[in-house]
Design a protein around this motif. Structure first.
Motif, PDB file in Angstrom:
ATOM      1  N   VAL A  85       5.365  -0.280   7.595  1.00 18.86           N
ATOM      2  CA  VAL A  85       4.073  -0.048   7.365  1.00 18.86           C
ATOM      3  C   VAL A  85       3.915  -0.133   5.785  1.00 18.86           C
ATOM      4  O   VAL A  85       4.840   0.409   5.223  1.00 18.86           O
TER       5      VAL A  85
ATOM      6  N   PHE B 239       3.918  -5.336   7.965  1.00 21.45           N
ATOM      7  CA  PHE B 239       4.783  -6.648   7.781  1.00 21.45           C
ATOM      8  C   PHE B 239       6.022  -6.678   8.373  1.00 21.45           C
ATOM      9  O   PHE B 239       6.412  -5.661   8.999  1.00 21.45           O
TER      10      PHE B 239
ATOM     11  N   GLU C 267      12.893   5.495   3.750  1.00 12.27           N
ATOM     12  CA  GLU C 267      12.035   5.404   4.684  1.00 12.27           C
ATOM     13  C   GLU C 267      12.337   6.259   6.097  1.00 12.27           C
ATOM     14  O   GLU C 267      13.362   6.115   6.642  1.00 12.27           O
TER      15      GLU C 267
ATOM     16  N   GLU D  77      13.472   1.461  -1.026  1.00 14.61           N
ATOM     17  CA  GLU D  77      12.458   2.449  -0.306  1.00 14.61           C
ATOM     18  C   GLU D  77      13.049   3.142   0.711  1.00 14.61           C
ATOM     19  O   GLU D  77      13.413   2.598   1.519  1.00 14.61           O
TER      20      GLU D  77
ATOM     21  N   ASP E 239      14.060   0.206   3.145  1.00 18.48           N
ATOM     22  CA  ASP E 239      13.206  -0.909   2.938  1.00 18.48           C
ATOM     23  C   ASP E 239      13.502  -1.760   1.542  1.00 18.48           C
ATOM     24  O   ASP E 239      12.789  -1.388   0.658  1.00 18.48           O
TER      25      ASP E 239
ATOM     26  N   LYS F 258      10.457  -9.452   0.909  1.00 21.21           N
ATOM     27  CA  LYS F 258      10.716  -8.320   1.746  1.00 21.21           C
ATOM     28  C   LYS F 258      11.892  -8.767   2.634  1.00 21.21           C
ATOM     29  O   LYS F 258      12.585  -7.727   2.996  1.00 21.21           O
TER      30      LYS F 258
HETATM   31 MN    MN Z   1       8.509   0.047   2.740  1.00 25.79          MN
END
Ligand code: MN
Length: 259
Positions: A53, A78, A110, A108, A139, A160
């Motif tokens: 998200v 994504f 999460e 990141e 992430d 990513k």
């Molecule tokens: Mn993320």
């Protein structure tokens, strides 16, 4: 066919190859199924897809220069390849190489949702039925490449979808549980960088499952990285990341030398 609970439980036919047919002969040995350990169980959790998200905490959206107005905006998503998955623990922290083609490799932290049942166009009221469990995840992001892609209107896959860039703890079985709060935090070399609470998710667990299932037939094995709070930043070779989601799991990760 949709059942009386409104779920489409019919088997998917999008897989055109016969992965489990013993008569199938492959040119080379297929890669192993990506999977994660499950706390308290011998069986592993086979990972199907990895959804993420975007911008799901207000303070992080602001730090990225793109505030979210939920009254007029929709959640966006994504994907990352399941092959990018890296399992890690606290006592058995993974070491991943600092990836190529970046000078700004970001963490990141999460909450990760593990899907255990199929669902398509699931209502928020029934969303909990798809929950198998949760994990703590990273992430990892080539922020330099992601922002160039974003600002040029290009796909941001290279920013990513990074080899060894989807880091995840063991899966903690919590079938049917909807997590609504809990501290989420990350340190680099012992210094706190991210500290928030899952109750600050812009789109919560029920809303994510319901909305994502309007785009995709969610399937057992799908992982959903639910977004990161503020405080994202860069790591360098030799750095040690530690993080946790209260009531779920902890993780650690060491950044190795650049490839
Ligand atoms: Mn993320």
């Amino acid at each position: 066919m949709p059942d009386h609970a409104g779920h489409d439980s019919s088997p998917l036919t999008i897989t055109a190859f016969s992965l489990n047919d013993p008569m199938t002969s492959y040119l080379f040995t297929p890669p192993a199924v990506p999977s994660l350990p499950i706390r308290g169980q011998q069986e592993r959790f086979p990972v199907n897809r990895i959804f993420c998200v975007g911008r799901n905490y207000h303070a992080h959206a602001v730090e990225m220069g793109r505030p979210v107005d939920k009254s007029v905006e929709q959640a966006f998503y994504f994907t990352k390849s399941p092959q990018t998955l890296v399992e890690t623990g606290v006592d058995s922290a993974a070491v991943v190489a600092y990836p190529p083609r970046t000078n700004n490799y970001h963490f990141e932290m999460e909450l990760v949702l593990a899907i255990g049942k199929a669902g398509f166009r699931v209502s928020e009221a029934n969303a909990h039925e798809l929950v198998y469990g949760y994990a703590a995840g990273l992430d990892m992001t080539r922020r330099d490449l992601q922002l160039v892609a974003r600002d040029k209107g290009r796909p941001w896959d290279t920013g990513k979808d990074i080899e060894q860039g989807s880091v995840c703890s063991e899966i903690v079985p919590m079938p049917g549980v909807v997590i609504e709060n809990g501290a989420i935090a990350l340190e680099v070399n012992g210094v706190t960088k991210q500290s928030s609470d899952v109750d600050k998710l812009i789109w919560n667990i029920r809303e994510i499952i319901a909305d994502l299932s309007t785009y995709y037939h969610l399937q057992p094995g799908d992982l959903i990285y639910t977004g990161t709070p503020e405080g994202v930043g860069a790591v360098l070779p030799g750095d040690r990341i530690t993080g946790r989601v209260e009531g779920v799991a902890e993780l650690a990760l060491t950044i190795g030398v650049a490839e």
